[in-house]
Design an enzyme around this catalytic site. Structure first.
Site, PDB file in Angstrom:
ATOM      1  N   THR A  98       0.823  -1.214   0.000  1.00 31.75           N
ATOM      2  CA  THR A  98       0.000   0.000   0.000  1.00 31.75           C
ATOM      3  C   THR A  98       0.858   1.265   0.000  1.00 31.75           C
ATOM      4  O   THR A  98       1.981   1.255   0.543  1.00 31.75           O
ATOM      5  CB  THR A  98      -0.925  -0.002   1.237  1.00 31.75           C
ATOM      6  OG1 THR A  98      -1.534   1.281   1.371  1.00 31.75           O
ATOM      7  CG2 THR A  98      -0.171  -0.297   2.528  1.00 31.75           C
ATOM      8  N   ASP A  99       0.308   2.334  -0.532  1.00 37.32           N
ATOM      9  CA  ASP A  99       1.016   3.629  -0.486  1.00 37.32           C
ATOM     10  C   ASP A  99       1.134   4.141   0.953  1.00 37.32           C
ATOM     11  O   ASP A  99       1.940   5.027   1.238  1.00 37.32           O
ATOM     12  CB  ASP A  99       0.331   4.674  -1.386  1.00 37.32           C
ATOM     13  CG  ASP A  99      -1.123   4.972  -1.017  1.00 37.32           C
ATOM     14  OD1 ASP A  99      -1.655   4.359  -0.063  1.00 37.32           O
ATOM     15  OD2 ASP A  99      -1.732   5.837  -1.684  1.00 37.32           O
ATOM     16  N   GLU A 100       0.321   3.565   1.862  1.00 41.72           N
ATOM     17  CA  GLU A 100       0.342   4.046   3.253  1.00 41.72           C
ATOM     18  C   GLU A 100       1.671   3.783   3.944  1.00 41.72           C
ATOM     19  O   GLU A 100       1.962   4.391   4.975  1.00 41.72           O
ATOM     20  CB  GLU A 100      -0.800   3.414   4.065  1.00 41.72           C
ATOM     21  CG  GLU A 100      -2.141   3.794   3.508  1.00 41.72           C
ATOM     22  CD  GLU A 100      -3.305   3.591   4.477  1.00 41.72           C
ATOM     23  OE1 GLU A 100      -3.067   3.436   5.681  1.00 41.72           O
ATOM     24  OE2 GLU A 100      -4.446   3.600   4.000  1.00 41.72           O
ATOM     25  N   TYR A 137      -1.801  -0.567  11.069  1.00 37.80           N
ATOM     26  CA  TYR A 137      -1.999  -1.241   9.777  1.00 37.80           C
ATOM     27  C   TYR A 137      -0.813  -0.995   8.849  1.00 37.80           C
ATOM     28  O   TYR A 137      -0.195  -1.940   8.329  1.00 37.80           O
ATOM     29  CB  TYR A 137      -3.303  -0.757   9.115  1.00 37.80           C
ATOM     30  CG  TYR A 137      -3.360  -1.045   7.620  1.00 37.80           C
ATOM     31  CD1 TYR A 137      -3.500  -2.345   7.147  1.00 37.80           C
ATOM     32  CD2 TYR A 137      -3.262  -0.011   6.685  1.00 37.80           C
ATOM     33  CE1 TYR A 137      -3.527  -2.613   5.772  1.00 37.80           C
ATOM     34  CE2 TYR A 137      -3.293  -0.268   5.321  1.00 37.80           C
ATOM     35  CZ  TYR A 137      -3.423  -1.569   4.865  1.00 37.80           C
ATOM     36  OH  TYR A 137      -3.444  -1.828   3.513  1.00 37.80           O
ATOM     37  N   LYS A 175       2.029  -3.556   7.304  1.00 38.57           N
ATOM     38  CA  LYS A 175       2.270  -3.724   5.861  1.00 38.57           C
ATOM     39  C   LYS A 175       3.734  -3.404   5.530  1.00 38.57           C
ATOM     40  O   LYS A 175       4.371  -4.100   4.747  1.00 38.57           O
ATOM     41  CB  LYS A 175       1.337  -2.818   5.038  1.00 38.57           C
ATOM     42  CG  LYS A 175      -0.136  -3.194   5.079  1.00 38.57           C
ATOM     43  CD  LYS A 175      -0.461  -4.537   4.456  1.00 38.57           C
ATOM     44  CE  LYS A 175      -0.341  -4.559   2.952  1.00 38.57           C
ATOM     45  NZ  LYS A 175      -0.846  -5.858   2.394  1.00 38.57           N
TER      46      LYS A 175
HETATM   47  P1  NAD Z   1     -10.160  -6.970   2.048  1.00 39.81           P
HETATM   48  O1  NAD Z   1     -10.130  -6.622   3.487  1.00 39.81           O
HETATM   49  O2  NAD Z   1     -11.365  -6.674   1.243  1.00 39.81           O
HETATM   50  O3  NAD Z   1      -9.865  -8.530   1.864  1.00 39.81           O
HETATM   51  C1  NAD Z   1      -8.848  -9.212   2.555  1.00 39.81           C
HETATM   52  C2  NAD Z   1      -9.027 -10.694   2.294  1.00 39.81           C
HETATM   53  O4  NAD Z   1      -7.963 -11.393   2.963  1.00 39.81           O
HETATM   54  C3  NAD Z   1     -10.338 -11.266   2.833  1.00 39.81           C
HETATM   55  O5  NAD Z   1     -10.921 -12.120   1.871  1.00 39.81           O
HETATM   56  C4  NAD Z   1      -9.913 -12.054   4.068  1.00 39.81           C
HETATM   57  O6  NAD Z   1     -10.764 -13.144   4.363  1.00 39.81           O
HETATM   58  C5  NAD Z   1      -8.516 -12.499   3.671  1.00 39.81           C
HETATM   59  N1  NAD Z   1      -7.663 -12.777   4.828  1.00 39.81           N
HETATM   60  C6  NAD Z   1      -7.468 -11.978   5.920  1.00 39.81           C
HETATM   61  N2  NAD Z   1      -6.631 -12.590   6.784  1.00 39.81           N
HETATM   62  C7  NAD Z   1      -6.272 -13.767   6.220  1.00 39.81           C
HETATM   63  C8  NAD Z   1      -5.405 -14.821   6.614  1.00 39.81           C
HETATM   64  N3  NAD Z   1      -4.760 -14.799   7.796  1.00 39.81           N
HETATM   65  N4  NAD Z   1      -5.254 -15.874   5.784  1.00 39.81           N
HETATM   66  C9  NAD Z   1      -5.913 -15.920   4.601  1.00 39.81           C
HETATM   67  N5  NAD Z   1      -6.759 -14.965   4.178  1.00 39.81           N
HETATM   68  C10 NAD Z   1      -6.932 -13.896   4.978  1.00 39.81           C
HETATM   69  O7  NAD Z   1      -8.866  -6.289   1.420  1.00 39.81           O
HETATM   70  P2  NAD Z   1      -8.641  -5.548   0.023  1.00 39.81           P
HETATM   71  O8  NAD Z   1      -9.142  -4.166   0.120  1.00 39.81           O
HETATM   72  O9  NAD Z   1      -9.117  -6.440  -1.072  1.00 39.81           O
HETATM   73  O10 NAD Z   1      -7.050  -5.468   0.022  1.00 39.81           O
HETATM   74  C11 NAD Z   1      -6.262  -6.492  -0.579  1.00 39.81           C
HETATM   75  C12 NAD Z   1      -4.799  -6.133  -0.419  1.00 39.81           C
HETATM   76  O11 NAD Z   1      -4.550  -4.853  -1.012  1.00 39.81           O
HETATM   77  C13 NAD Z   1      -4.353  -5.998   1.037  1.00 39.81           C
HETATM   78  O12 NAD Z   1      -3.074  -6.580   1.160  1.00 39.81           O
HETATM   79  C14 NAD Z   1      -4.296  -4.507   1.293  1.00 39.81           C
HETATM   80  O13 NAD Z   1      -3.329  -4.170   2.250  1.00 39.81           O
HETATM   81  C15 NAD Z   1      -3.920  -3.982  -0.087  1.00 39.81           C
HETATM   82  N6  NAD Z   1      -4.399  -2.617  -0.365  1.00 39.81           N
HETATM   83  C16 NAD Z   1      -5.724  -2.318  -0.392  1.00 39.81           C
HETATM   84  C17 NAD Z   1      -6.150  -1.040  -0.723  1.00 39.81           C
HETATM   85  C18 NAD Z   1      -7.599  -0.653  -0.784  1.00 39.81           C
HETATM   86  O14 NAD Z   1      -7.887   0.507  -1.046  1.00 39.81           O
HETATM   87  N7  NAD Z   1      -8.530  -1.557  -0.592  1.00 39.81           N
HETATM   88  C19 NAD Z   1      -5.203  -0.052  -1.010  1.00 39.81           C
HETATM   89  C20 NAD Z   1      -3.845  -0.371  -0.916  1.00 39.81           C
HETATM   90  C21 NAD Z   1      -3.454  -1.674  -0.626  1.00 39.81           C
HETATM   91  O1  TDX Z   2     -16.074   6.710   8.132  1.00 37.64           O
HETATM   92  C1  TDX Z   2     -15.066   7.186   7.589  1.00 37.64           C
HETATM   93  N1  TDX Z   2     -14.913   8.546   7.558  1.00 37.64           N
HETATM   94  C2  TDX Z   2     -13.839   9.162   7.006  1.00 37.64           C
HETATM   95  O2  TDX Z   2     -13.746  10.401   7.003  1.00 37.64           O
HETATM   96  C3  TDX Z   2     -14.046   6.373   6.977  1.00 37.64           C
HETATM   97  C4  TDX Z   2     -14.167   4.873   6.992  1.00 37.64           C
HETATM   98  C5  TDX Z   2     -12.967   7.003   6.426  1.00 37.64           C
HETATM   99  N2  TDX Z   2     -12.848   8.354   6.441  1.00 37.64           N
HETATM  100  C6  TDX Z   2     -11.661   8.973   5.843  1.00 37.64           C
HETATM  101  C7  TDX Z   2     -10.342   8.451   6.355  1.00 37.64           C
HETATM  102  C8  TDX Z   2      -9.439   8.567   5.151  1.00 37.64           C
HETATM  103  O3  TDX Z   2      -8.891   9.865   5.070  1.00 37.64           O
HETATM  104  O4  TDX Z   2     -11.685   8.655   4.451  1.00 37.64           O
HETATM  105  C9  TDX Z   2     -10.383   8.361   3.963  1.00 37.64           C
HETATM  106  C10 TDX Z   2     -10.376   6.957   3.410  1.00 37.64           C
HETATM  107  O5  TDX Z   2     -10.535   6.079   4.508  1.00 37.64           O
HETATM  108  P1  TDX Z   2     -10.551   4.471   4.327  1.00 37.64           P
HETATM  109  O6  TDX Z   2     -11.576   4.114   3.322  1.00 37.64           O
HETATM  110  O7  TDX Z   2     -10.621   3.869   5.680  1.00 37.64           O
HETATM  111  O8  TDX Z   2      -9.148   4.240   3.630  1.00 37.64           O
HETATM  112  P2  TDX Z   2      -7.647   4.574   4.092  1.00 37.64           P
HETATM  113  O9  TDX Z   2      -7.547   4.733   5.540  1.00 37.64           O
HETATM  114  O10 TDX Z   2      -7.163   5.703   3.229  1.00 37.64           O
HETATM  115  O11 TDX Z   2      -6.930   3.188   3.677  1.00 37.64           O
HETATM  116  C11 TDX Z   2      -7.296   2.522   2.446  1.00 37.64           C
HETATM  117  O12 TDX Z   2      -6.343   2.759   1.446  1.00 37.64           O
HETATM  118  C12 TDX Z   2      -5.086   2.168   1.613  1.00 37.64           C
HETATM  119  C13 TDX Z   2      -7.464   1.018   2.671  1.00 37.64           C
HETATM  120  O13 TDX Z   2      -8.398   0.792   3.690  1.00 37.64           O
HETATM  121  C14 TDX Z   2      -6.160   0.366   3.004  1.00 37.64           C
HETATM  122  O14 TDX Z   2      -6.317  -1.042   3.080  1.00 37.64           O
HETATM  123  C15 TDX Z   2      -5.186   0.692   1.936  1.00 37.64           C
HETATM  124  O15 TDX Z   2      -3.903   0.186   2.238  1.00 37.64           O
END
Ligand code: NAD
Ligand code: TDX
Length: 331
Positions: free
Chosen positions: A123-125, A147, A151
């Site tokens: 993640t960019d985080e 988190y 990562k």
């Molecule tokens: P998500 O939370 O929707 O899904 C995570 C999945 O991983 C779920 O299906 C869960 O059951 C599975 N999982 C969790 N723990 C596990 C374990 N111990 N063993 C096997 N499976 C397990 O997540 P997402 O949003 O699809 O994110 C996928 C990946 O992308 C993650 O690694 C996350 O850090 C990264 N990522 C997500 C975002 C975003 O905006 N969603 C942004 C940047 C990076």
């Molecule tokens: O209820 C909310 N109110 C609010 O203001 C939530 C859930 C979020 N926010 C804000 C927090 C952040 O500035 O919105 C922005 C986005 O929040 P999230 O959807 O929780 O995402 P973020 O914290 O940016 O992280 C996401 O992007 C990077 C994903 O959850 C991560 O898994 C990924 O690595």
């Protein structure tokens, strides 16, 4: 090619599996997923009967079980993680277990069975917050939440397995994804589904935090490029090139749904809340990556998807989810 996709029942992983079957019908995929609260078998109903698809319920921390399946794969794509920043603030332990120890277990198994590609989805985080300019892959890692720290730790382990053991690994660092099948705890699906129910949209702090938004299908295309053309040992940033404040995105969602702006409720800020994320994706663009979706169009399609797929998200919001939110936002 035989792929072992971890976390394939989640948001990005399920979109990726669907994308791969559409583009490469001859590929075989094992979806290895623990089915935590975020893993939803409904996300892949349409591929369940594909003879090239197999689902295994398992934890990536379970070295024995995961090894058994990695043994038969050519490449591992690791999506499995605990992913919600707010949950990591309430309970960091699960994040360390899965994101750090789980990645370690996958790396060990991949090394033992001489996997030919290990793609680690990060993640960019991990870079932390930036007020001006954009992070490059060479920028220092400076995570601010449990988190992102978990990562970042997993990224460092992946890097070390390439340097020390020559494991053919690549790391991707993407920005905020949006699109169909996202768990309704993240900003966009939470606000769309709350607005549909006429509930408040809890906007943290002043609402001026900035995120770069990436449509999940563009992300899948980028991972495909990294899987097939990424250079081992390298990190690739993946962004959508659309930076927006949370307040602007919230107003846009309400406008698309025709709901009143009065649903916006400013609540106390997330502790350690990163002000702005911004990444430079020129390295991946050199391999041919370009986001194909415009934000306005993809956001409208995403909102429409939640309107039309209440069956999928309603059950999730009814199953203990509200209790978690009540814990967090004592009003
Ligand atoms: P998500 O939370 O929707 O899904 C995570 C999945 O991983 C779920 O299906 C869960 O059951 C599975 N999982 C969790 N723990 C596990 C374990 N111990 N063993 C096997 N499976 C397990 O997540 P997402 O949003 O699809 O994110 C996928 C990946 O992308 C993650 O690694 C996350 O850090 C990264 N990522 C997500 C975002 C975003 O905006 N969603 C942004 C940047 C990076
Ligand atoms: O209820 C909310 N109110 C609010 O203001 C939530 C859930 C979020 N926010 C804000 C927090 C952040 O500035 O919105 C922005 C986005 O929040 P999230 O959807 O929780 O995402 P973020 O914290 O940016 O992280 C996401 O992007 C990077 C994903 O959850 C991560 O898994 C990924 O690595």
């Amino acid at each position: 090619m035989k792929l072992l996709v971890t976390g394939g029942a989640g948001f990005i992983g399920s979109n990726f599996i669907r994308y791969i079957f559409e583009k490469y019908p001859s590929y075989k995929i094992i979806n290895y997923d623990k089915l935590t609260y975020a893993g939803n078998p409904d996300n892949l109903k349409d591929v369940e009967n594909n003879p090239h698809y197999k689902f295994i319920k398992g934890d990536i921390c379970d070295f024995k079980l995961v090894s058994k399946h990695i043994k038969n794969a050519d490449a591992v794509i690791n999506f499995a993680a605990e992913t919600h920043v707010d949950r990591s603030i309430l309970n960091a332990g699960d994040f360390i277990k899965t994101d750090v120890n789980g990645t370690f277990s996958l790396l060990e198994a991949s090394r033992a069975y001489k996997i030919s590609k290990f793609v680690h989805i990060s993640t960019d985080e991990v870079y932390g917050s930036i007020l001006k300019g954009s992070f490059k892959e060479t920028s220092p890692i400076s995570p601010n939440s449990p988190y992102s720290a978990a990562k970042a730790s997993s990224d460092l382990l992946v890097r070390s397995y390439f340097r020390t053991y020559g494991l053919p690994a690549v790391i991707t660092r993407c920005s905020n994804n949006y699109g169909p099948f996202q768990y309704p705890e993240k900003l966009i699906p939470l606000f769309v589904t709350n607005a549909l129910d006429g509930k408040d949209l809890p906007l943290y702090g002043d609402g001026k935090n900035v995120r770069d938004w990436l449509y999940v299908i563009d992300h899948c295309r980028a991972i495909d490029i990294v899987l097939h053309k990424g250079e081992n040992g390298e990190v690739y940033n993946i962004g959508g090139g659309v930076e927006m404040t949370n307040i602007d995105i919230t107003k846009l969602i309400l406008k698309i749904l025709g709901k009143p702006q009065s649903l916006i409720k400013k609540v106390s800020d997330r502790p350690g809340h990163d002000r702005r994320y911004s990444i430079d994706c020129s390295k991946l663009k050199k391999l041919g990556y370009k986001p194909l979706y415009t934000f306005e169009k993809a956001l409208k399609e995403t909102v429409k998807w939640y309107v039309e797929n209440e069956r999928i998200w309603r059950r999730l919001k009814n199953s203990g989810f509200d209790k978690y939110y009540k814990l967090q936002y004592k009003k």
